[in-house]
Design a protein around this motif. Structure first.
Motif, PDB file in Angstrom:
ATOM      1  N   LYS A  54      49.257  29.785  32.890  1.00 39.03           N
ATOM      2  CA  LYS A  54      49.731  29.061  31.711  1.00 39.03           C
ATOM      3  C   LYS A  54      50.356  30.046  30.748  1.00 39.03           C
ATOM      4  CE  LYS A  54      45.331  29.353  29.295  1.00 39.03           C
ATOM      5  NZ  LYS A  54      44.271  28.669  28.595  1.00 39.03           N
ATOM      6  N   ARG A  55      51.128  29.542  29.792  1.00 42.27           N
ATOM      7  CA  ARG A  55      51.755  30.402  28.782  1.00 42.27           C
ATOM      8  C   ARG A  55      50.677  31.135  28.014  1.00 42.27           C
ATOM      9  NH1 ARG A  55      56.984  31.540  29.446  1.00 42.27           N
ATOM     10  NH2 ARG A  55      58.162  29.692  29.993  1.00 42.27           N
ATOM     11  N   GLY A  56      50.928  32.411  27.703  1.00 38.39           N
ATOM     12  CA  GLY A  56      49.934  33.189  26.978  1.00 38.39           C
ATOM     13  C   GLY A  56      50.422  34.583  26.668  1.00 38.39           C
ATOM     14  N   THR A  57      49.460  35.510  26.643  1.00 34.39           N
ATOM     15  CA  THR A  57      49.753  36.876  26.209  1.00 34.39           C
ATOM     16  C   THR A  57      49.714  37.895  27.354  1.00 34.39           C
ATOM     17  OG1 THR A  57      47.420  37.213  25.699  1.00 34.39           O
ATOM     18  CG2 THR A  57      48.857  36.445  23.907  1.00 34.39           C
ATOM     19  N   GLY A  58      49.394  37.461  28.560  1.00 34.11           N
ATOM     20  CA  GLY A  58      49.362  38.395  29.680  1.00 34.11           C
ATOM     21  C   GLY A  58      47.964  38.761  30.121  1.00 34.11           C
ATOM     22  N   LYS A  59      46.953  37.980  29.729  1.00 31.33           N
ATOM     23  CA  LYS A  59      45.566  38.264  30.092  1.00 31.33           C
ATOM     24  C   LYS A  59      45.282  37.725  31.489  1.00 31.33           C
ATOM     25  CE  LYS A  59      40.868  37.627  28.464  1.00 31.33           C
ATOM     26  NZ  LYS A  59      39.990  36.834  27.621  1.00 31.33           N
ATOM     27  N   ILE A  60      44.683  38.566  32.344  1.00 31.22           N
ATOM     28  CA  ILE A  60      44.321  38.148  33.699  1.00 31.22           C
ATOM     29  C   ILE A  60      42.800  38.150  33.809  1.00 31.22           C
ATOM     30  CG2 ILE A  60      44.526  38.665  36.158  1.00 31.22           C
ATOM     31  CD1 ILE A  60      47.126  40.117  35.563  1.00 31.22           C
ATOM     32  N   THR A  61      42.225  37.000  34.164  1.00 29.89           N
ATOM     33  CA  THR A  61      40.781  36.844  34.296  1.00 29.89           C
ATOM     34  C   THR A  61      40.441  36.488  35.736  1.00 29.89           C
ATOM     35  OG1 THR A  61      40.766  35.982  32.042  1.00 29.89           O
ATOM     36  CG2 THR A  61      38.764  35.691  33.326  1.00 29.89           C
ATOM     37  N   VAL A  62      39.512  37.240  36.325  1.00 29.96           N
ATOM     38  CA  VAL A  62      39.088  37.011  37.703  1.00 29.96           C
ATOM     39  C   VAL A  62      37.595  36.721  37.706  1.00 29.96           C
ATOM     40  CG1 VAL A  62      38.961  37.969  40.025  1.00 29.96           C
ATOM     41  CG2 VAL A  62      40.833  38.625  38.522  1.00 29.96           C
ATOM     42  N   ASN A  63      37.202  35.537  38.147  1.00 31.87           N
ATOM     43  CA  ASN A  63      35.793  35.122  38.188  1.00 31.87           C
ATOM     44  C   ASN A  63      35.089  35.343  36.848  1.00 31.87           C
ATOM     45  OD1 ASN A  63      36.174  34.391  40.823  1.00 31.87           O
ATOM     46  ND2 ASN A  63      35.033  36.086  41.701  1.00 31.87           N
ATOM     47  N   GLY A  64      35.758  35.053  35.756  1.00 35.51           N
ATOM     48  CA  GLY A  64      35.165  35.180  34.425  1.00 35.51           C
ATOM     49  C   GLY A  64      35.188  36.581  33.841  1.00 35.51           C
ATOM     50  N   LYS A  65      35.689  37.552  34.586  1.00 35.04           N
ATOM     51  CA  LYS A  65      35.761  38.936  34.093  1.00 35.04           C
ATOM     52  C   LYS A  65      37.216  39.339  33.936  1.00 35.04           C
ATOM     53  CE  LYS A  65      31.655  40.521  36.598  1.00 35.04           C
ATOM     54  NZ  LYS A  65      31.179  41.452  37.626  1.00 35.04           N
ATOM     55  N   ASP A  66      37.442  40.367  33.119  1.00 38.65           N
ATOM     56  CA  ASP A  66      38.782  40.934  32.985  1.00 38.65           C
ATOM     57  C   ASP A  66      39.157  41.602  34.309  1.00 38.65           C
ATOM     58  OD1 ASP A  66      41.079  41.559  31.312  1.00 38.65           O
ATOM     59  OD2 ASP A  66      40.448  43.657  31.565  1.00 38.65           O
ATOM     60  N   VAL A  67      40.449  41.648  34.612  1.00 39.08           N
ATOM     61  CA  VAL A  67      40.899  42.192  35.900  1.00 39.08           C
ATOM     62  C   VAL A  67      40.489  43.658  36.064  1.00 39.08           C
ATOM     63  CG1 VAL A  67      43.214  42.886  35.157  1.00 39.08           C
ATOM     64  CG2 VAL A  67      42.836  42.246  37.523  1.00 39.08           C
ATOM     65  N   SER A  68      40.479  44.433  34.989  1.00 34.77           N
ATOM     66  CA  SER A  68      40.097  45.843  35.102  1.00 34.77           C
ATOM     67  C   SER A  68      38.598  46.003  35.328  1.00 34.77           C
ATOM     68  CB  SER A  68      40.535  46.620  33.861  1.00 34.77           C
ATOM     69  OG  SER A  68      39.978  46.035  32.708  1.00 34.77           O
ATOM     70  N   ALA A  69      37.799  45.030  34.889  1.00 38.34           N
ATOM     71  CA  ALA A  69      36.356  45.088  35.129  1.00 38.34           C
ATOM     72  C   ALA A  69      36.019  44.637  36.553  1.00 38.34           C
ATOM     73  CB  ALA A  69      35.619  44.214  34.123  1.00 38.34           C
ATOM     74  N   TYR A  70      36.757  43.648  37.067  1.00 43.91           N
ATOM     75  CA  TYR A  70      36.474  43.132  38.407  1.00 43.91           C
ATOM     76  C   TYR A  70      37.003  44.075  39.485  1.00 43.91           C
ATOM     77  CZ  TYR A  70      35.694  39.670  42.064  1.00 43.91           C
ATOM     78  OH  TYR A  70      35.241  39.018  43.181  1.00 43.91           O
ATOM     79  N   PHE A  71      38.241  44.535  39.335  1.00 50.38           N
ATOM     80  CA  PHE A  71      38.833  45.484  40.281  1.00 50.38           C
ATOM     81  C   PHE A  71      38.857  46.857  39.627  1.00 50.38           C
ATOM     82  CE2 PHE A  71      41.007  41.485  41.572  1.00 50.38           C
ATOM     83  CZ  PHE A  71      40.493  41.402  42.849  1.00 50.38           C
ATOM     84  N   ALA A  72      37.939  47.728  40.036  1.00 52.67           N
ATOM     85  CA  ALA A  72      37.837  49.049  39.420  1.00 52.67           C
ATOM     86  C   ALA A  72      38.996  49.961  39.841  1.00 52.67           C
ATOM     87  CB  ALA A  72      36.501  49.698  39.783  1.00 52.67           C
ATOM     88  N   ARG A  73      39.473  49.810  41.079  1.00 51.11           N
ATOM     89  CA  ARG A  73      40.538  50.685  41.570  1.00 51.11           C
ATOM     90  C   ARG A  73      41.886  50.274  40.975  1.00 51.11           C
ATOM     91  NH1 ARG A  73      40.102  50.821  47.959  1.00 51.11           N
ATOM     92  NH2 ARG A  73      39.308  48.726  47.666  1.00 51.11           N
ATOM     93  N   PRO A  74      42.642  51.233  40.444  1.00 50.60           N
ATOM     94  CA  PRO A  74      43.955  50.915  39.863  1.00 50.60           C
ATOM     95  C   PRO A  74      44.934  50.306  40.865  1.00 50.60           C
ATOM     96  CG  PRO A  74      43.276  53.136  39.258  1.00 50.60           C
ATOM     97  CD  PRO A  74      42.286  52.639  40.256  1.00 50.60           C
ATOM     98  N   VAL A  75      44.808  50.667  42.135  1.00 49.21           N
ATOM     99  CA  VAL A  75      45.709  50.135  43.157  1.00 49.21           C
ATOM    100  C   VAL A  75      45.539  48.620  43.270  1.00 49.21           C
ATOM    101  CG1 VAL A  75      46.229  50.151  45.627  1.00 49.21           C
ATOM    102  CG2 VAL A  75      45.746  52.277  44.456  1.00 49.21           C
ATOM    103  N   LEU A  76      44.301  48.152  43.220  1.00 45.30           N
ATOM    104  CA  LEU A  76      44.040  46.713  43.321  1.00 45.30           C
ATOM    105  C   LEU A  76      44.512  45.982  42.066  1.00 45.30           C
ATOM    106  CD1 LEU A  76      40.503  46.762  44.999  1.00 45.30           C
ATOM    107  CD2 LEU A  76      42.737  46.507  46.067  1.00 45.30           C
ATOM    108  N   GLN A  77      44.345  46.620  40.893  1.00 45.22           N
ATOM    109  CA  GLN A  77      44.835  46.017  39.639  1.00 45.22           C
ATOM    110  C   GLN A  77      46.353  45.880  39.693  1.00 45.22           C
ATOM    111  OE1 GLN A  77      43.405  48.301  36.287  1.00 45.22           O
ATOM    112  NE2 GLN A  77      41.343  48.421  37.161  1.00 45.22           N
ATOM    113  N   MET A  78      47.024  46.916  40.215  1.00 43.78           N
ATOM    114  CA  MET A  78      48.479  46.882  40.330  1.00 43.78           C
ATOM    115  C   MET A  78      48.903  45.794  41.312  1.00 43.78           C
ATOM    116  SD  MET A  78      50.979  49.536  42.237  1.00 43.78           S
ATOM    117  CE  MET A  78      50.337  48.846  43.742  1.00 43.78           C
ATOM    118  N   MET A  79      48.149  45.644  42.415  1.00 40.45           N
ATOM    119  CA  MET A  79      48.465  44.642  43.417  1.00 40.45           C
ATOM    120  C   MET A  79      48.393  43.234  42.836  1.00 40.45           C
ATOM    121  SD  MET A  79      46.799  44.989  47.139  1.00 40.45           S
ATOM    122  CE  MET A  79      46.862  43.552  48.143  1.00 40.45           C
ATOM    123  N   VAL A  80      47.379  42.974  42.029  1.00 40.65           N
ATOM    124  CA  VAL A  80      47.215  41.658  41.419  1.00 40.65           C
ATOM    125  C   VAL A  80      48.361  41.367  40.449  1.00 40.65           C
ATOM    126  CG1 VAL A  80      45.778  40.339  39.818  1.00 40.65           C
ATOM    127  CG2 VAL A  80      44.718  41.571  41.702  1.00 40.65           C
TER     128      VAL A  80
END
Length: 162
Positions: A54-80
């Protein structure tokens, strides 16, 4: 014998007029729910991701957590985030997704696949940008099952002469 050739000639002339006209490419339309979100499902290995955009500010949430908290590896964050960065929409959409099954790498791939499809549901013209990068194609590779008489899927038991 001459009758057959004239019939064939008139038959072909009749078909010439029918000719296959160039079919127009399928038109893609915006698909939003009652809350103004685009939804899609992404899959990779045994992971299944449900993604809402949806329209917003660019926040990515995965299973209720922030993407950087859920995917610790930067490669996976970049992939998402790849579909958003390729389309220059990194700060325009909020992404909420739930993912289950497989490991972290498979889950990141499933989210990327689902996010790409959801973006095309929100903005159908983004399909031309995402398709050449392969984000809309489901990676069908899955783990091969174990066979009987084998140690694993293909590996046989260790050979011993005695």
């Amino acid at each position: 014998m001459t009758d057959v050739t004239t019939e064939t000639a008139t038959g072909f002339d009749a078909l010439k007029g029918l000719g296959s006209t160039a079919e127009a490419a399928p038109e893609y339309v915006q698909k939003l729910d009652s809350l103004g979100r685009a939804y899609s499902t992404g899959k990779r290995k045994n992971a299944v991701a449900r993604v809402w955009v949806k329209r917003g500010t660019g926040k990515i949430t995965v299973n209720g957590k922030d993407v950087s908290a859920y995917f610790a590896r930067p490669v996976l964050q970049m992939m998402v985030a790849q579909p958003l960065t390729v389309t220059d929409r990194a700060t325009q959409y909020d992404v909420v997704c739930t993912v289950e099954g497989s490991g972290l790498s498979g889950q990141a791939g499933a989210i990327r696949h689902g996010l790409s499809h959801a973006l095309t549901h929100y903005e159908p013209e983004l399909r031309k940008v995402l398709k050449p990068h392969g984000f809309l194609t489901r990676d069908s590779r899955v783990v091969e099952r174990k066979k009987y008489g084998r140690a694993k899927a293909r590996r046989s038991f260790q050979f011993s002469k005695r």
